[in-house]
Design a protein around this motif. Structure first.
Motif, PDB file in Angstrom:
ATOM      1  N   UNK A 100      17.338  26.494   5.083  1.00 53.69           N
ATOM      2  CA  UNK A 100      17.571  25.141   5.832  1.00 53.69           C
ATOM      3  C   UNK A 100      18.338  25.470   7.038  1.00 53.69           C
ATOM      4  N   UNK A 101      19.306  26.502   7.131  1.00 53.36           N
ATOM      5  CA  UNK A 101      20.009  26.858   8.339  1.00 53.36           C
ATOM      6  C   UNK A 101      19.939  28.284   8.261  1.00 53.36           C
ATOM      7  N   UNK A 158      13.689  24.719  18.306  1.00 56.40           N
ATOM      8  CA  UNK A 158      12.535  24.662  17.288  1.00 56.40           C
ATOM      9  C   UNK A 158      11.869  26.021  17.624  1.00 56.40           C
ATOM     10  N   UNK A 159      12.262  26.723  18.776  1.00 59.42           N
ATOM     11  CA  UNK A 159      11.910  28.124  18.896  1.00 59.42           C
ATOM     12  C   UNK A 159      12.747  29.065  17.819  1.00 59.42           C
ATOM     13  N   UNK A 179       9.877  27.553   1.970  1.00 59.22           N
ATOM     14  CA  UNK A 179      10.106  26.948   3.174  1.00 59.22           C
ATOM     15  C   UNK A 179      10.927  25.641   3.035  1.00 59.22           C
ATOM     16  N   UNK A 180      12.330  26.129   2.912  1.00 55.69           N
ATOM     17  CA  UNK A 180      13.204  24.890   2.647  1.00 55.69           C
ATOM     18  C   UNK A 180      13.495  24.176   3.948  1.00 55.69           C
ATOM     19  N   UNK A 181      13.098  22.955   3.723  1.00 58.00           N
ATOM     20  CA  UNK A 181      13.237  22.014   5.143  1.00 58.00           C
ATOM     21  C   UNK A 181      13.318  22.280   6.517  1.00 58.00           C
ATOM     22  N   UNK A 227      14.852  18.747  14.094  1.00 58.35           N
ATOM     23  CA  UNK A 227      13.952  19.088  15.233  1.00 58.35           C
ATOM     24  C   UNK A 227      13.260  17.886  15.823  1.00 58.35           C
ATOM     25  N   UNK A 228      12.947  17.971  17.369  1.00 57.21           N
ATOM     26  CA  UNK A 228      12.429  16.893  17.830  1.00 57.21           C
ATOM     27  C   UNK A 228      10.933  16.909  17.537  1.00 57.21           C
ATOM     28  N   UNK A 229      10.237  15.759  17.824  1.00 59.07           N
ATOM     29  CA  UNK A 229       8.963  15.507  17.370  1.00 59.07           C
ATOM     30  C   UNK A 229       7.926  16.718  17.821  1.00 59.07           C
TER      31      UNK A 229
END
Length: 334
Positions: A90-91, A140-141, A160-162, A167-169
């Motif tokens: 997640x982070x 996002x990058x 893939x955990x969240x 992130x922006x759209x």
């Protein structure tokens, strides 16, 4: 050995000590995920989703039950499994002063075989940032870089955990393209997400978990069909007055179910052109003014609310598992 399955979970249980007795974070989960499938695991905070995923990833040991990853068990094939899975948390915090290529070169060294750093960079479309410092990347990058790290060992299964939270759209959709490409390449993806549109768009099947148990399983289309209606009618009332009787609302023409939402009411209906006039007549008879009314198609979010009684993003604190306590989960799988 089960060769056609990427992940098999049987009668999985996990208990933690609590003040008033054991806390059953996972209470008997059975799950089979096929090779090449993108599978979504959905659940509100505290439902047992995170604990289940951490057991699959080998970060947490179950109290009882069986877990097989690519036909191997953690207790028998720990190193072999780690060579064949990728994990995006997640982070993740990477060293700010390393470049994208340098970081991926380091992680590539953990594996006997896999992609080159530049191949992993290309998989997530970061070629123009290969020599950029990580501190220079957008959010996002950096998320795409985290996916590249999980891909550098050329794994068969990815957790893939969240991955798109916060992130922006535009960045979310860029990551959707990456995840969609993983499925097309034959990899198995287990995705947890708080976004229903994401699960509908990406997942072949989803499981809804609540109170440590799976309460629904199927493709997004199958789960939506089980709700019964094709449309949702949402409305709110103006002025003062007592709450409406949801049983009476559920008995209106073409209405299949009714519930109270945070700021109004929600009806599931088969034919809105019949349900809406019936609703307006009922409100008129009670002299209740209508403040707002909208209609839309049924979504996976509606299924989730129907099953659990709450929205997926309800702000409920989740008890961290021991794998998370004391700091962030580790990025490395080596």
């Amino acid at each position: 050995m089960t060769t056609e399955l990427a992940i098999r979970v049987k009668d999985l249980h996990k208990q933690y000590p609590g003040r008033d007795g054991p806390v059953h974070a996972v209470a008997g989960i059975d799950l089979e995920i096929r090779r090449g499938e993108c599978f979504g695991l959905l659940g509100p905070n505290g439902a047992g989703k995170t604990t289940t995923v951490e057991i699959m990833e080998g970060l947490t040991r179950p109290t009882s039950g069986e877990v097989e990853i690519l036909g191997l068990r953690w207790e028998d094939g720990d190193a072999a499994i780690r060579e064949r899975i990728g994990v995006t948390l997640q982070e993740t915090r990477f060293p700010d002063k390393e470049t994208v290529r340098e970081l991926l070169t380091v992680f590539r060294s953990f594996y006997r075989q896999g992609l080159t750093a530049d191949e992993a960079i290309a998989r997530v479309s970061l070629e123009t940032k290969a020599n950029a410092l990580i501190e220079q990347l957008s959010g996002g990058q950096q998320q795409r870089l985290a996916v590249a790290v999980s891909l550098v060992g050329d794994p068969d299964v990815l957790f893939l955990d969240e991955p798109t939270t916060g992130l922006d759209p535009q960045s979310r959709r860029q990551l959707w393209d990456v995840i969609h490409g993983l499925g097309e390449s034959g990899r198995t993806v287990l995705l947890t997400t708080h976004y229903m549109d994401e699960a509908e768009r990406l997942c072949d099947r989803v499981a809804v978990i609540d109170h440590g148990k799976i309460i629904a399983l199927g493709s997004p289309a199958e789960l939506i069909a089980r709700l019964g209606g094709d449309h949702i009618i949402e409305f709110a009332l103006g002025g003062e007055g007592p709450p409406l009787d949801t049983d009476a609302l559920g008995g209106l023409d073409s209405v299949l179910s009714a519930r109270i939402d945070a700021d109004g009411y929600s009806l599931t209906a088969g034919e809105p052109h019949r349900a809406i006039p019936a609703l307006l007549d009922a409100l008129g008879a009670q002299e209740r003014p209508l403040a707002r009314l909208t209609t839309r198609h049924v979504s996976l979010e509606d299924v989730f609310v129907s099953l659990t009684g709450r929205h997926l993003r309800d702000d409920v604190a989740e008890e961290p598992s021991p794998a998370r306590r004391g700091g962030r989960r580790r990025r490395s799988r080596a």
